[in-house]
Scaffold this active site. Structure first.
Site, PDB file in Angstrom:
ATOM      1  N   SER A  13      22.586  26.030 -20.254  1.00 18.18           N
ATOM      2  CA  SER A  13      23.570  26.661 -19.089  1.00 18.18           C
ATOM      3  C   SER A  13      22.973  28.123 -18.741  1.00 18.18           C
ATOM      4  O   SER A  13      23.392  28.809 -17.869  1.00 18.18           O
ATOM      5  CB  SER A  13      24.970  26.866 -19.670  1.00 18.18           C
ATOM      6  OG  SER A  13      25.474  25.525 -19.238  1.00 18.18           O
ATOM      7  N   LYS A  36      29.497  36.453 -17.124  1.00 23.68           N
ATOM      8  CA  LYS A  36      29.966  35.160 -17.047  1.00 23.68           C
ATOM      9  C   LYS A  36      31.591  35.234 -17.336  1.00 23.68           C
ATOM     10  O   LYS A  36      31.896  35.640 -18.145  1.00 23.68           O
ATOM     11  CB  LYS A  36      29.270  34.013 -17.741  1.00 23.68           C
ATOM     12  CG  LYS A  36      29.346  32.569 -17.663  1.00 23.68           C
ATOM     13  CD  LYS A  36      28.587  31.868 -18.556  1.00 23.68           C
ATOM     14  CE  LYS A  36      28.746  30.004 -18.329  1.00 23.68           C
ATOM     15  NZ  LYS A  36      28.030  29.634 -18.963  1.00 23.68           N
ATOM     16  N   SER A  68      26.051  25.561 -16.417  1.00 25.01           N
ATOM     17  CA  SER A  68      27.218  25.983 -15.846  1.00 25.01           C
ATOM     18  C   SER A  68      27.190  27.249 -15.489  1.00 25.01           C
ATOM     19  O   SER A  68      28.061  27.765 -14.799  1.00 25.01           O
ATOM     20  CB  SER A  68      28.433  25.900 -17.094  1.00 25.01           C
ATOM     21  OG  SER A  68      27.774  26.926 -18.258  1.00 25.01           O
TER      22      SER A  68
HETATM   23  N1  GLN Z   1      25.126  21.034 -18.730  1.00 22.82           N
HETATM   24  C1  GLN Z   1      25.208  20.726 -20.141  1.00 22.82           C
HETATM   25  C2  GLN Z   1      26.757  20.257 -19.987  1.00 22.82           C
HETATM   26  O1  GLN Z   1      27.361  20.026 -18.898  1.00 22.82           O
HETATM   27  C3  GLN Z   1      25.119  22.154 -20.745  1.00 22.82           C
HETATM   28  C4  GLN Z   1      26.175  23.042 -20.427  1.00 22.82           C
HETATM   29  C5  GLN Z   1      26.213  24.441 -21.153  1.00 22.82           C
HETATM   30  O2  GLN Z   1      24.971  24.652 -21.634  1.00 22.82           O
HETATM   31  N2  GLN Z   1      27.198  24.886 -21.252  1.00 22.82           N
HETATM   32  O3  GLN Z   1      27.199  20.085 -21.335  1.00 22.82           O
END
Ligand code: GLN
Length: 498
Positions: free
Chosen positions: A176, A77, A152
């Site tokens: 994410s 990532k 994400s």
């Molecule tokens: N979807 C969640 C957010 O937008 C979690 C994102 C994540 O785990 N980095 O914050």
């Protein structure tokens, strides 16, 4: 032919059926043929990957003792620093930045002999649930290219589902790793907070961020977990204790006598019918495997989402203050005579996308004097209540379970203008981060109404990560016996085509 699991690839490497250079080249070819459609990668380091693979092959032929994943390719990532390799976190703010150091995760990957193919797409600074917030365009779900791969870490999950890599690294602040795993039919694990070092992970919300393993099978995820986990003096929140025996648990899969608690609040109205039916069927399989299914209640989970959207933006407003156009990354409008303040303003205006700005504004407000107690302070109290709900629930059950997400993958564009609808995706994953415990998502079938993958979430107490691997392996084995072939071999577009 790309073999299905990293474990099988590892056996082929050890048996001399294939070299790491050949395996790496196969994956690079696969990326070249499908990634224009999927867009899982932001950067492919073919030269570096092949060189790393060659050095593993050489070590193997010298008879050196190698780790179980040595020579296996991986997708990283783009929120993790890798020395000399472009690292953007999905933002224009860091376009062209080449970090001068490796994150601890990358150091551990390299010492395990894992071959890093390249960097995967993500929502900007890991804020989002669809990868649509990337400054470099969305990633497409290999099951249906018109749909989101989650976020994400959508790039990492899509790379696995499209057979571009057998292993990937994700990070999970509110879901994410697990939500992308759920919507792409792959496996993703958020280890206990502090189990994997955050050194070199570009920070979003430091008290919630946790890196973890992603793969297509529970065992592969466990092997990768062991490769990256462990104490790191460079991360002050790293736990100084032995890594839970996750590989042993994934190989055992014995759930006889285990108590599995279904969280009442995470399986009700608002969950798609097909998600619920696949979840219920999986519970039956676990019961057949010898587990006892009980119901538990976590009443304060109702407030988890609201509290998360105060805590995460607050921490992000502080963390992202470092992107000030002065030290690294983008700098705009610095012609002579321009003040530092105007350069900062212009750079942050151009460098950050809409969602990141929204969160910085929300977080700055929540932390401002006069509002601090009402917003940030209250959210921290809710966080304690959620932790207490978990503690109580774990006195009734060894692990807790729920669907990973309320729905299957939605269409690209469907929720991009509705932040609240987007935030609701994480309703079942956020409590785990708030309490710092472990969470896994594994595929439990296709929803009958849309033939898209459904994720099954398993949560285990802090530093008891092996428990979710036990249950995950048991469910995976029971489902495989039912299906006769892994779920991804049923993927209509990319997954099956090799
Ligand atoms: N979807 C969640 C957010 O937008 C979690 C994102 C994540 O785990 N980095 O914050």
């Amino acid at each position: 032919m790309i073999k299905k699991s990293a474990h099988e690839m590892s056996q082929a490497l050890a048996g001399g059926e294939i070299t790491s250079v050949q395996l790496t080249q196969q994956h690079l070819n696969r990326i070249a043929s499908v990634d224009t459609d999927v867009h899982a990668f932001l950067h492919v380091d073919a030269e570096g990957a092949l060189a790393q693979a060659a050095s593993i092959d050489a070590a193997r032929s010298r008879g050196e003792k190698l780790g179980p994943l040595a020579g296996i390719p991986l997708a990283l990532k783009d929120v993790m620093t890798q020395k000399g390799i472009p690292t953007t976190a999905g933002s224009k703010m860091l376009e062209g930045w080449r970090p001068p150091y490796d994150s601890t995760v990358v150091t551990n990957l390299k010492s395990a002999g894992i071959v890093i193919l390249g960097k995967t797409n993500m929502d900007e600074f890991a804020m989002g649930s669809s990868t649509e917030n990337s400054a470099y365009g969305p990633t497409h779900n290999p099951w249906d290219l018109s749909r989101i791969p989650g976020g994400s870490g959508g790039g990492s999950a899509a790379a696995l589902a499209a057979f571009e890599a057998p292993l990937a690294i994700g990070t999970d602040t509110g879901g994410s790793i697990r939500q992308p795993a759920a919507v792409t039919g792959t496996v993703g694990v958020k280890p206990t907070y502090g189990g994997v070092s955050r050194y070199g992970l570009i920070a979003f919300s430091s008290s919630l961020d946790q890196a973890g393993p992603c793969a297509r099978t529970v065992l592969d995820t466990a092997l990768l977990h062991e490769a990256i986990a462990g104490h790191d003096p460079r991360d002050s929140t790293s736990i100084n204790a032995p890594v839970p025996a996750v590989v042993q648990a994934a190989k055992s899969g014995d759930v006889k006598g285990m108590k599995i608690g279904v969280v009442k609040e995470l399986n009700g109205d608002g969950y798609q019918a097909g998600v619920r039916s696949r979840f219920e069927e999986s519970l039956e399989l676990l019961a057949k495997a010898g587990a006892e299914i009980v119901e538990v209640s976590c009443p304060n989970f109702e407030y988890a989402l609201a509290a998360y959207y105060l805590i995460a933006p607050s921490e992000c407003s502080s963390n992202l203050a470092r992107f000030d156009a002065m030290r690294y990354g983008l700098r705009v409008g610095d012609e002579s005579g321009a003040s530092a303040e105007s350069v900062m303003n212009l750079t942050r205006d151009i460098g950050f996308g809409r969602e990141v700005k929204r969160r910085i504004i929300l977080g700055t407000y929540a932390l401002s004097s006069g509002y601090y107690d009402a917003y940030y302070g209250s959210a921290q109290k809710v966080r304690t209540l959620i932790t207490q709900d978990f503690e109580k629930a774990f006195t009734h059950a060894d692990v807790l379970v729920s669907p990973t997400c309320p729905t299957t993958a939605f269409k690209i564009g469907e929720k991009s203008n509705d932040p609240l609808a987007m935030y609701l995706n994480d309703i079942a994953t956020i409590p785990v981060n708030m309490a710092g415990i472990g969470g896994m998502s594994l595929p439990c079938g296709l929803a009958p109404e849309d033939s898209l993958p459904v994720g099954f979430q398993i949560m285990s107490p802090a530093m008891q990560d092996q428990r979710m691997y036990l249950v995950g392996a048991a469910l995976e084995a029971a489902l495989l016996a039912q299906w006769g072939a892994p779920l991804l071999s049923q993927a209509p577009v990319m997954g099956g085509a090799q």
